[in-house]
Design a protein around this motif. Structure first.
Motif, short mmCIF file in Angstrom:
data_model
loop_
_atom_site.label_atom_id
_atom_site.label_comp_id
_atom_site.label_asym_id
_atom_site.label_seq_id
_atom_site.Cartn_x
_atom_site.Cartn_y
_atom_site.Cartn_z
N ALA A 87 2.74 -1.85 -9.03
CA ALA A 87 1.48 -1.65 -8.38
C ALA A 87 1.52 -0.70 -7.21
N ALA A 88 0.48 0.15 -7.12
CA ALA A 88 0.44 1.10 -6.08
C ALA A 88 0.63 0.46 -4.73
N GLY A 89 1.10 1.20 -3.81
CA GLY A 89 1.18 0.48 -2.31
C GLY A 89 2.61 1.08 -1.65
N SER A 90 2.83 0.29 -0.82
CA SER A 90 3.98 0.59 0.08
C SER A 90 5.32 0.77 -0.63
N GLY A 91 6.36 1.26 -0.15
CA GLY A 91 7.61 1.36 -0.64
C GLY A 91 8.19 -0.06 -0.87
N LEU A 92 8.96 0.03 -1.93
CA LEU A 92 9.73 -1.28 -2.19
C LEU A 92 11.28 -0.93 -2.21
N VAL A 93 12.17 -1.81 -1.83
CA VAL A 93 13.46 -1.53 -2.03
C VAL A 93 14.17 -2.26 -2.91
N ALA A 94 15.30 -1.57 -3.28
CA ALA A 94 15.99 -2.23 -4.47
C ALA A 94 16.42 -3.62 -3.95
N GLY A 95 16.43 -4.60 -4.83
CA GLY A 95 16.59 -5.92 -4.36
C GLY A 95 15.40 -6.65 -4.07
N GLN A 96 14.18 -6.17 -4.06
CA GLN A 96 12.79 -6.53 -3.50
C GLN A 96 12.60 -7.90 -4.88
N VAL A 97 12.30 -9.04 -4.33
CA VAL A 97 11.77 -10.08 -5.18
C VAL A 97 10.45 -9.72 -5.53
N LEU A 98 9.98 -9.58 -6.80
CA LEU A 98 8.69 -9.22 -7.27
C LEU A 98 8.17 -10.38 -8.15
N GLY A 99 6.53 -10.40 -8.00
CA GLY A 99 5.67 -11.22 -8.67
C GLY A 99 4.95 -10.48 -9.57
N SER A 136 -4.00 -7.45 -13.35
CA SER A 136 -3.52 -6.17 -13.82
C SER A 136 -2.36 -6.09 -14.76
N GLY A 137 -1.36 -7.02 -14.66
CA GLY A 137 -0.22 -7.08 -15.40
C GLY A 137 0.75 -6.04 -14.63
N GLU A 138 0.76 -5.87 -13.32
CA GLU A 138 1.57 -5.08 -12.78
C GLU A 138 2.22 -5.85 -11.39
N PHE A 139 3.49 -5.26 -11.43
CA PHE A 139 4.32 -6.12 -10.39
C PHE A 139 4.20 -5.52 -9.20
N THR A 140 4.46 -6.68 -8.12
CA THR A 140 4.14 -6.10 -6.46
C THR A 140 5.07 -7.36 -5.96
N ALA A 141 5.52 -6.96 -4.72
CA ALA A 141 6.35 -7.83 -3.74
C ALA A 141 5.85 -9.30 -4.00
N TYR A 142 6.80 -10.17 -4.35
CA TYR A 142 6.54 -11.52 -4.22
C TYR A 142 5.99 -12.10 -2.92
N ASP A 143 4.87 -12.76 -3.06
CA ASP A 143 4.47 -13.26 -1.79
C ASP A 143 3.72 -14.92 -1.96
N PRO A 144 4.48 -15.65 -1.35
CA PRO A 144 4.24 -17.07 -1.67
C PRO A 144 2.92 -17.35 -1.10
N ALA A 145 2.13 -16.62 -0.34
CA ALA A 145 1.07 -16.97 0.12
C ALA A 145 -0.34 -16.37 -0.70
#
Length: 115
Positions: free
Chosen positions: A31-43, A48-57
Motif C-alpha cells: 500500500a501507498a504510504g511511508s517507507g518500510l524497512v527490510a524485516g518489517q512484519v506485514l499484514g 484492497s489486497g495490499e500489504f502494509t505494516a502489521y498493526d495489532p490495533a
C-alpha cells in the motif's frame, strides 16, 4: 563531536534459512504510504489486497501478521511492488520490525519461525 551512523537492515539480512530455490518469497503489492524497512512484519488489508505494516490495533486485516518484507521500500503516494518472505523460513527475531507475540504466532502458522 562525531556523528554515529547506524546501518539499516539490508535486503534479506534477517533470513537465517529459507526453502529451496525461492519458494519462501512472493512478489506483493504494498500500500501507498511511508517507507518500510527490510524485516518489517506485514499484514494484508482485506479490502484492497495490499500489504502494509502489521498493526495489532487495526481493524482492516492488517492486524494479523502474514509475512515479512524482504527489502526496504521508500515512501510512495502509489502502490509499490515488493517482495516478501511468506512461508518456509527461519528468521532472526532481533532484525524484525513490528514484531509482537501475536505476530510471532501468526507467522509460525505460515512456517516462518523466529530464532
Amino acid at each position: 563531536m562525531s556523528t554515529i551512523l547506524q546501518e539499516p537492515v539490508h535486503a534479506g539480512e534477517f533470513l537465517l534459512s529459507e526453502g529451496a530455490g525461492k519458494i519462501s518469497r512472493e512478489a506483493i503489492n504494498v500500500a501507498a504510504g511511508s517507507g518500510l524497512v527490510a524485516g518489517q512484519v506485514l499484514g494484508l488489508v482485506t479490502a484492497s489486497g495490499e500489504f502494509t505494516a502489521y498493526d495489532p490495533a487495526a481493524e482492516d486485516g492488517s492486524e494479523k501478521a502474514v509475512c515479512i518484507l524482504y527489502a526496504s521500500l521508500g515512501e510512495s503516494d502509489t502502490v509499490r511492488r515488493g517482495r516478501a518472505v511468506v512461508r518456509l523460513a527461519e528468521v532472526h527475531e532481533a532484525l524484525l520490525t513490528g514484531l509482537d507475540a501475536d505476530a510471532e504466532q501468526a507467522l509460525a502458522a505460515h512456517f516462518i519461525i523466529l530464532r
